[in-house]
Design a protein around this motif. Sequence first.
Motif, short mmCIF file in Angstrom:
data_model
loop_
_atom_site.label_atom_id
_atom_site.label_comp_id
_atom_site.label_asym_id
_atom_site.label_seq_id
_atom_site.Cartn_x
_atom_site.Cartn_y
_atom_site.Cartn_z
N MET A 90 0.83 -1.21 0.00
CA MET A 90 0.00 0.00 0.00
C MET A 90 0.86 1.26 0.00
O MET A 90 0.51 2.28 -0.56
CB MET A 90 -0.90 -0.04 1.25
CG MET A 90 -1.79 1.18 1.41
SD MET A 90 -2.90 1.37 0.00
CE MET A 90 -2.97 3.13 -0.11
N LEU A 91 2.05 1.16 0.64
CA LEU A 91 2.92 2.34 0.66
C LEU A 91 3.61 2.51 -0.70
O LEU A 91 4.01 1.55 -1.32
CB LEU A 91 3.97 2.18 1.75
CG LEU A 91 3.44 2.25 3.18
CD1 LEU A 91 4.59 2.24 4.16
CD2 LEU A 91 2.59 3.49 3.38
N ILE A 92 3.73 3.76 -1.08
CA ILE A 92 4.36 4.07 -2.36
C ILE A 92 5.56 4.97 -2.09
O ILE A 92 5.53 5.79 -1.18
CB ILE A 92 3.34 4.78 -3.27
CG1 ILE A 92 2.27 3.78 -3.68
CG2 ILE A 92 4.00 5.38 -4.48
CD1 ILE A 92 1.21 4.38 -4.52
N GLU B 67 7.83 7.99 -6.93
CA GLU B 67 7.03 7.33 -7.98
C GLU B 67 5.77 8.12 -8.33
O GLU B 67 5.11 7.84 -9.33
CB GLU B 67 6.63 5.93 -7.53
CG GLU B 67 7.79 4.96 -7.53
CD GLU B 67 7.42 3.60 -6.97
OE1 GLU B 67 6.31 3.45 -6.45
OE2 GLU B 67 8.26 2.70 -7.09
N LEU B 68 5.43 9.07 -7.48
CA LEU B 68 4.21 9.84 -7.73
C LEU B 68 4.40 10.81 -8.90
O LEU B 68 5.42 11.46 -9.01
CB LEU B 68 3.82 10.64 -6.49
CG LEU B 68 3.33 9.85 -5.27
CD1 LEU B 68 3.05 10.81 -4.14
CD2 LEU B 68 2.08 9.07 -5.62
N PRO B 69 3.41 10.91 -9.75
CA PRO B 69 3.51 11.87 -10.85
C PRO B 69 3.18 13.29 -10.38
O PRO B 69 2.64 13.48 -9.29
CB PRO B 69 2.45 11.37 -11.83
CG PRO B 69 1.45 10.67 -10.98
CD PRO B 69 2.19 10.11 -9.81
N GLU B 70 3.48 14.26 -11.23
CA GLU B 70 3.16 15.67 -10.93
C GLU B 70 1.69 15.81 -10.61
O GLU B 70 0.86 15.18 -11.26
CB GLU B 70 3.49 16.55 -12.13
CG GLU B 70 4.93 17.01 -12.18
CD GLU B 70 5.22 17.85 -13.42
OE1 GLU B 70 4.27 18.34 -14.05
OE2 GLU B 70 6.41 17.99 -13.76
N GLU C 280 3.95 8.63 5.21
CA GLU C 280 3.76 7.53 6.14
C GLU C 280 5.05 7.20 6.88
O GLU C 280 5.04 6.91 8.06
CB GLU C 280 3.30 6.28 5.38
CG GLU C 280 1.89 6.40 4.83
CD GLU C 280 0.83 6.24 5.89
OE1 GLU C 280 0.98 5.32 6.73
OE2 GLU C 280 -0.14 7.01 5.90
N LYS C 281 6.16 7.24 6.19
CA LYS C 281 7.40 6.76 6.81
C LYS C 281 8.59 7.50 6.19
O LYS C 281 8.62 7.71 4.97
CB LYS C 281 7.53 5.26 6.53
CG LYS C 281 8.35 4.51 7.56
CD LYS C 281 8.23 3.01 7.29
CE LYS C 281 9.56 2.49 6.80
NZ LYS C 281 9.50 1.20 6.16
N VAL C 282 9.55 7.88 7.01
CA VAL C 282 10.77 8.52 6.51
C VAL C 282 11.94 7.60 6.86
O VAL C 282 12.21 7.35 8.03
CB VAL C 282 10.98 9.91 7.13
CG1 VAL C 282 12.26 10.53 6.60
CG2 VAL C 282 9.80 10.81 6.83
N TYR D 198 8.10 7.19 2.27
CA TYR D 198 6.96 6.41 1.81
C TYR D 198 5.66 7.16 2.09
O TYR D 198 5.52 7.78 3.14
CB TYR D 198 6.95 5.05 2.51
CG TYR D 198 8.16 4.23 2.13
CD1 TYR D 198 8.13 3.39 1.04
CD2 TYR D 198 9.35 4.34 2.86
CE1 TYR D 198 9.24 2.66 0.66
CE2 TYR D 198 10.47 3.61 2.49
CZ TYR D 198 10.41 2.77 1.40
OH TYR D 198 11.52 2.06 1.02
N VAL D 199 4.77 7.10 1.12
CA VAL D 199 3.54 7.88 1.23
C VAL D 199 2.32 7.05 0.84
O VAL D 199 2.42 5.98 0.24
CB VAL D 199 3.59 9.12 0.31
CG1 VAL D 199 4.68 10.06 0.74
CG2 VAL D 199 3.76 8.71 -1.15
N LYS D 200 1.16 7.60 1.21
CA LYS D 200 -0.12 7.01 0.82
C LYS D 200 -0.82 8.04 -0.05
O LYS D 200 -1.09 9.14 0.40
CB LYS D 200 -0.94 6.73 2.08
CG LYS D 200 -1.97 5.66 1.93
CD LYS D 200 -2.38 5.12 3.28
CE LYS D 200 -3.42 5.98 3.93
NZ LYS D 200 -3.79 5.52 5.26
N PRO D 201 -1.11 7.70 -1.30
CA PRO D 201 -1.71 8.69 -2.20
C PRO D 201 -3.12 9.07 -1.77
O PRO D 201 -3.84 8.25 -1.20
CB PRO D 201 -1.77 7.97 -3.55
CG PRO D 201 -1.01 6.72 -3.38
CD PRO D 201 -0.88 6.41 -1.95
N VAL D 202 -3.48 10.32 -2.03
CA VAL D 202 -4.80 10.81 -1.65
C VAL D 202 -5.73 10.93 -2.86
O VAL D 202 -6.81 10.38 -2.89
CB VAL D 202 -4.71 12.17 -0.94
CG1 VAL D 202 -6.09 12.75 -0.73
CG2 VAL D 202 -3.99 12.02 0.38
#
Lengths: 151, 650
Positions: free
Chosen positions: A1-3, A7-10, A17-19, A72-76
């Motif tokens: 689930m973490l991305i 990897e996130l686009p503009e 979530e995590k550093v 690491y992030v969780k997209p909104v």
Amino acid sequence: MLIKLDELPEGSVAVIEKVDLPEDLKERILGMGFIPGRRIEVVKKAPLVDPTVYKIGNFRVSLRSSEASKIYVKPVNHIPLFLCPEGTVCKVNALAYGRRFLNELARMGLDVGKKIRILRNNSGKITIEVDGNIHTVGKGRASKIFVEVIE
Amino acid sequence: MKIDVAICGNPNVGKTSLFNALTGSRQRVGNWPGVTVAKKEGYRYWKGHELKFVDLPGTYTLGAQSLDEKIARDAIVNGDEDIVVVISDALSLERGLYLLFQVLEATSKPVIFVINAIDEARKAGIVIDKTGLEVSLNIPVVLTSALTEEGVDELCDKILEVYSKPSIDQRKFILKYNEEIEQAIQKIERELEKEKEFDSYNKRWIAIKTLEGDSEVLQLITKSIPHLEIPEDIQIEISSDRYQLVSNLLKNFVSESSYDVWNISDAIDHVFTHKYIGIPIFLAILYMMFKITFDIAAPLSDSVAAFFDWLANITSSISPRWLASLLSDGIIGGVGSILVFVPNIFILFFMMGFLEETGYFSRAAFVVDRFMYYLKISGRSFISFILGFGCSVPAIMSTRVMGDPRERLVTLLSVPFISCSARLPVYILIAGALFKNPGNALFGIYFFSIIVTTVSILILNKLFFKGTPSPFIIEMPRYRMPVVKNLVIYMWNNGKHFLQKAGTIILVSAIVIWFLSYFPAGNVENSYAALLGKLIQPVFKVHQFDWRITTSLIFGISAKEVVVSSYATLVGSQEDSPDLVETLRNSLNPVNAFALMVFVMAYVPCFATLATIKSETGSLKYMLFSIVYTILIAYILSLIVVVVGRALIA
């Protein structure tokens, strides 16, 4: 689930979530506001794709993907394709960068704005229908395709 | 009474502008003891007191990661200053408050919180409840604008007030963390109390820094307390708690902006960092910068040159003859030929200041970072290399902002290969004398210098380190309209180094050169200088440089532009006279002329650069390394040019 953040686009919005950076660097990054639970926005990729400007609050900071890949992030606003349940129809909102990756998708007829139907989604492999053609995408690829569920 | 005030704050909050507003031109740029990083001090006389301000390097945290952070933190924790002023930007108060909490934790000195750019905040419709903040934080809060100078007098009043009545001020506000963190802090505090050597330390701060994993603090205490348990992820929780409090304060005392102040900035960025035109714009700006630097300066330089010619004419008729020669050939000729470049250098620094103040420099680093990534360094070093086209000294000094000491060293030792403006007169003289199209030769040598710099970065990375890329974390500040006053101060603070160089190193070397070329015989051919040049001439046998050239090269070590003036002295003519060009034409051909340009481009940086390398690295070792390294590269490259050039022609 973490991305991974890089990897996130503009235009994506996500929640940190995590550093996972080395201690000294982490202190600086935290001091700049990269704290779990905060919203982060992908503002702009550099002309040569790396680095990327991110926005936290109204602070804008440029990170290389070597560092951003350890956050690491969780997209909104978009979710990656592999999270979509079977049977849903979704619209492609954004694609992560990578020339080869984009070429491959183009060959499948996949592009931003296209509608896809998820036929099957079981651990690791996702079978999708695009323009009546059926393709199978691995989880790695599917984590770089960002979609919005329509039905 | 004299009151010492330390000024700290995040980068890009207008700290320097406020410092300028506080002190005006009463500034002195010196060095921090030991590390010799530039230290800016300024003075203001206020109601019978002397206020002395120290401008600390801008930081986000009080960590020990970069030299800048260490300097700021040492001054705040252990410095002699009486009062600490924390400056923040009204439009990004969040990080300002975050730093403030760290300062409050770290120091026992009185602290004043300054919220700058209040004029911009008002325009954006942001309302700040100053009294509310003062009551919550229990320290004075001052709203200022460096632009309109609002609040500057009030800040001075507050400094006097805090200084004369320290009792009312503090106990200041101290941040209380959550239960788990507080327990961990107290546990370490108890351990520290057992050890005598920590008696004079701020134990709470040491404990917090330990939990944050601060390498310097950990090193300090693990000697006495070897078995420390640091709970996992507590570092994140500490930051998280601080930010929680920051957002509570903001919620209570600062109203939201009625429109997004970033709108214009984002629109500009859309163009300046654009996928396709971002890099062309960057190149165009660089080109314009140098075009303006040299075109606007040209008439000014000409009048400076005319003035010195006129002066030399007058002094040449004095008796005795040796004095006339010393004055007109030695001093006026030597120093005059350098002062010709003062207009270029000042205009260049004005433009640099403009790009820095507007916020474009960060964008430039962002846009070209990827190129530098291949060289295992960051876009930040790109700025140092750009500065290197002006002068190596500020370029080397600018490497201070780099967090990674390895990247810094590689950049600092490679910057001298970038053709600085002092090398230009040498190129112009040689190219003008020997090439049909001097512009092409000039372009060629600049291009060559960039290639050599690139190769040098790769070599040094391989030589000293295995070369892992360093992190590139840089803020994109909002675009701002620069203030002329700040640009002038920036220009003067940087440009005056060149004037000092002309006044000291170059004056001395001009006199030494004249002495060596006049004595013992009273003519150049049989002088000491000629002897010296002839002594090393065999080394340049393949190059076919005559003794006048080799002699000039020796003197050029003091400063590159001295190559021209000493050559002129040796030939016994004025610098722009046809004789000089004629002599050059007779002693060189296009091939070894280009080799000479290459040699001048690469060999030993000038005295001032060497001194800067020594002071910035804090070691003689790197200075000596630089001397050997550059001579070696210059010799090999010029040899290659000669051999290949001849082969091509033949």
